[in-house]
Design a protein around this motif. Structure first.
Motif, short mmCIF file in Angstrom:
data_model
loop_
_atom_site.label_atom_id
_atom_site.label_comp_id
_atom_site.label_asym_id
_atom_site.label_seq_id
_atom_site.Cartn_x
_atom_site.Cartn_y
_atom_site.Cartn_z
N PRO A 177 1.12 -0.92 0.23
CA PRO A 177 -0.01 -0.28 0.15
C PRO A 177 0.75 1.63 -0.57
CG PRO A 177 -0.42 -1.09 2.52
CD PRO A 177 0.69 -2.34 1.21
N THR A 178 0.16 3.08 0.16
CA THR A 178 0.70 3.99 0.03
C THR A 178 1.52 4.36 0.90
OG1 THR A 178 -0.27 3.66 -2.00
CG2 THR A 178 0.45 6.14 -0.97
N GLY A 264 -3.58 -1.24 10.06
CA GLY A 264 -2.72 -0.82 9.07
C GLY A 264 -2.04 0.06 9.01
N ARG A 265 -1.46 0.72 10.28
CA ARG A 265 -0.28 2.11 10.08
C ARG A 265 1.03 1.27 10.49
NH1 ARG A 265 -2.34 7.66 9.65
NH2 ARG A 265 -0.34 8.11 9.78
N HIS A 266 1.10 -0.04 11.38
CA HIS A 266 2.40 -1.03 11.50
C HIS A 266 2.02 -2.13 11.43
CE1 HIS A 266 -0.52 -2.42 14.89
NE2 HIS A 266 0.39 -3.31 15.45
N ARG A 287 9.80 -1.84 1.43
CA ARG A 287 9.50 -0.96 1.03
C ARG A 287 9.01 0.56 1.33
NH1 ARG A 287 5.84 -6.09 -2.30
NH2 ARG A 287 7.34 -7.33 -2.98
N GLY A 288 9.23 0.72 2.18
CA GLY A 288 8.11 1.86 2.77
C GLY A 288 7.02 1.94 3.06
#
Length: 715
Positions: A177-178, A264-266, A287-288
């Motif tokens: 994801p972005t 979904g942020r970690h 991938r960041g």
């Protein structure tokens, strides 16, 4: 690091003399002038940078270097630095035909660098395959792995096996994801309870790099506080990594991060996730797409981009020590990363290790703790039952449960669950003075004294016999060794309260949480479940079984275990009480009563500095068969200030049982020597041991010798 031909030939600058001789012999018929490779078996090579420098996946010290291979034109686009490749390797099965080498099995490796020319003057073998075009080995990760290998006298390939998880093709095909936008800077929240807590969070949010040793307040909010520190780091546009000792702790921090940041942020990196899911999470981090990571020991190498914070919780837990070669400790790896990446560092625990105290004393980190009034408001009341109390207590002699403990359990069960911590089987006590309980130590090297045959005393470090020991504290000539009866004590406790449900948490089944209803929860150290609303009381039984272990860290570890259990008990203002069955005059017991782990660690550090113990000194363990250890010690060129203690016999492994990590095979007699050096000579010691071990491997044919830098169990 020097390079080699893909089959073990050519310029090995800096290699041991024996190794150089073998290399020269293996390529004497294939030497040609150095040239830029253009073809391989008639196939065209890459026009630009046709040489690939490869790290092969061979975790042996004499092959701990790079090897040069030619890059075929068809692999030019995929063969980029950091990708996984396969190459032919195996000098022992090669022969030269028409100026080129043939044979050798395929082996995995990492492409480290593309070059225009090779340092090797002979023909180069070609890359056989690019396993995946996904670049998994960055320059930063490679530099960290090299630093870890050098510190622990290990091979780079072994470290990368720990750092890079096995590949999953399906995980690589998924689109990451972005990256989310940075969150808003959080409020200090529970960090305001600490004297410098708010300033620490503000510094992280503004892009600062504070380094702190955090003495956490008792209670369940430590995971929330870690999540706030991560959120503050993300608010500055940087990444954060948190390493915890086990899956239960990781789940708590995972839940706290989800509550703080959202879904979904970690990433959560634990072995329980399974290979494919774990590799997918690892790729999202590389991938960041994810900037925050929490995980167990292996997550210490997680490739977080733009790293801003490294945090470790409960660094004294032995789960942070990697059992596979070269056996690095997560705390030391994160310290290396903090220095290399110039980022913030947070070491947190309810307790305080001697290593943490050394970080503060050296000025590298600053203390982050609450004031004494805040500690008293947050901690439970701690009461002690010593040997004198037990001798006068009829109930203790009849049922092995002191009257005070029985009363505390009875009162606690009226208001909620009661925790009972019982030392697990296998705790073996060391010898101590029968009068004042001071540990019995060698007069030469201060190692632990052990009882040998016919009652003779011998040092567990240097092997010297002690014929006329007396206690330097009180002058007594009598020794004692505590007999552990932890299981029987737990059974007696259950029979004393037959109407109350009893739950157990230990090796067979570890509970994560228990309800807040009245119950007895019997747990081994480190397996204590969290009770809803906190425990009403806790019993810490058989304190001598923990304090009497034959280990330099026995007192520190006992205090850490006690604090871990006591931190789950309600505050004193809510009626929380802890009873510890141990001599109240001992330093760890006093530190528990005052809830002062930092003071205990500082005094321990001063004692170790006086006696030359780690972490003030650096130590290495050399173990193996008797003759092999003697030959290794005779061959190794140790630093001038090194001191060899021993060797002494190691316990013989029982026949028919699996071999323990680092121990002798079943039924065999091994010895272990300790090598001690003062501060500043640790790198020289690691290099000397690694060089000697590599030369020994090149010669071959000898019995194995195992090395371990900074062994956790030096006795």
């Amino acid at each position: 690091m020097s390079s080699e031909n893909g089959q073990g030939g050519g310029g090995a600058e800096g290699a041991p003399p024996e190794q150089l001789a073998l290399i020269r012999e293996s390529v004497r018929d294939a030497k040609v002038p150095r040239a830029k490779p253009r073809t391989w078996r008639g196939a065209a090579l890459a026009e630009e940078l046709p040489v690939a420098r490869v790290l092969v996946d061979k975790g042996v010290l004499h092959l701990d270097r790079y090897f040069d291979y030619a890059v075929p034109a068809e692999l030019d686009e995929q063969a980029q630095p950091g990708v996984r490749v396969r190459v032919r390797f195996g000098a022992g099965r090669h022969r030269v035909r028409e100026g080129r080498r043939e044979g050798g099995g395929l082996i995995d490796g990492f492409l480290v660098e593309r070059r225009a020319e090779s340092d090797y003057s002979g023909p180069l073998a070609a890359l056989a395959q690019v396993v995946s075009p996904e670049p998994v080995l960055s320059e930063e990760l490679l530099g960290l792995a090299r630093a870890v290998a050098d510190r622990y006298a290990g091979s780079l390939a072994d470290v990368l096996q720990l750092a890079v998880p096995p590949r999953s093709a399906r995980a690589e095909r998924r689109v990451s994801p972005t990256p989310p936008t940075p969150p808003a800077p959080p409020e200090a929240g529970p960090w305001a309870r600490y004297e410098r807590g708010a300033a620490f969070i503000e510094s992280l949010a503004s892009g600062g790099t504070p380094r702190a040793v955090w003495n956490a307040l008792p209670g369940p909010r430590w995971s929330e506080e870690l999540a706030l520190a991560v959120a503050a780091t993300l608010a500055s546009g940087r990444g954060a990594l948190v390493v915890v000792p086990d899956g239960r702790a990781a789940a708590r921090v995972d839940a706290a991060l989800t509550a703080q940041l959202g879904q979904g942020r970690h990433a959560l990196l634990t072995a329980d996730a399974g290979p494919e899911k774990r590799y997918g999470q690892w790729l999202a981090v590389r991938r960041g797409a994810v900037r925050a990571v929490v995980g167990t020991r292996a997550a210490m190498f997680a490739p977080v981009q733009n790293l801003g914070l490294l945090a470790i919780w409960d660094d004294g837990d032995d789960s942070h020590s990697e059992p596979h070669a070269p056996q690095p400790h997560a705390r030391d790896v994160l310290l290396l990363r903090a220095a290399l990446d110039k980022c913030a560092f947070l070491l947190g625990s309810w307790s305080c290790t001697v290593e943490a105290a050394q970080l503060v004393e050296s000025g590298w980190a600053r203390p982050l703790a609450a004031g004494r009034e805040q500690v008293r408001r947050s901690a439970a009341l701690v009461r002690t039952v010593g040997d004198g109390d037990l001798a006068r207590d009829e109930a203790a002699r009849a049922a092995r449960l002191p009257t005070l403990a029985w009363q505390v359990v009875r009162d606690g069960l009226r208001h909620g669950p009661v925790l009972v911590q019982v030392p697990r089987r296998g705790y073996v006590p060391r010898l101590a003075c029968a009068t004042c309980r001071a540990p019995a130590r060698c007069l030469h090297c201060s190692g632990p004294l052990e009882a040998r045959d016919a009652g003779a005393l011998q040092c567990g470090w240097c092997g010297r016999e002690e014929a006329a020991w007396h206690c330097p504290e009180c002058g007594s000539f009598r020794l004692r060794a505590q007999i552990v009866g932890a299981r029987r004590t737990a059974e007696e406790l259950g029979r004393a309260f037959p109407a109350v449900p009893v739950r157990t948490s230990g090796r067979e089944q570890v509970l994560d949480t228990v309800p807040g209803a009245p119950a007895l929860v019997v747990s081994t150290p480190g397996a204590e479940p969290v009770a809803e609303g906190g425990y009403a009381a806790a019993l810490l039984l058989d304190g001598w079984a923990m304090l009497g272990r034959p280990d330099l860290r026995a007192g520190e570890d006992a205090l850490r275990r006690w604090l871990g259990a006591a931190a789950l008990v309600r505050p004193q203002g809510d009626g929380g009480t802890v009873v510890v069955v141990a001599e109240p005059t001992l330093r760890p017991v006093q530190a528990l009563v005052r809830w002062d782990p930092v003071g205990h660690a500082v005094r321990e550090l001063a004692d170790r500095a006086e006696l030359g113990f780690p972490p003030v000194s650096r130590m290495a363990a050399v173990s193996g068969p008797v003759q092999a250890v003697a030959e290794f010690l005779a061959a190794v060129e140790l630093p001038p200030d090194a001191e060899v203690l021993g060797p002494v016999p190691m316990p013989v492994g029982p026949a028919g049982r699996p071999r323990r990590t680092g121990g002798p095979p079943p039924g065999e007699q091994w010895e272990r020597a300790l090598v001690r050096v003062p501060p500043g000579s640790g790198s020289a010691l690691a290099m000397a041991l690694k060089t000697a071990q590599a030369a020994r491997m090149v010669r071959g044919g000898g019995e194995p010798v195992r090395l371990r830098i900074d062994p956790p169990d030096i006795g």
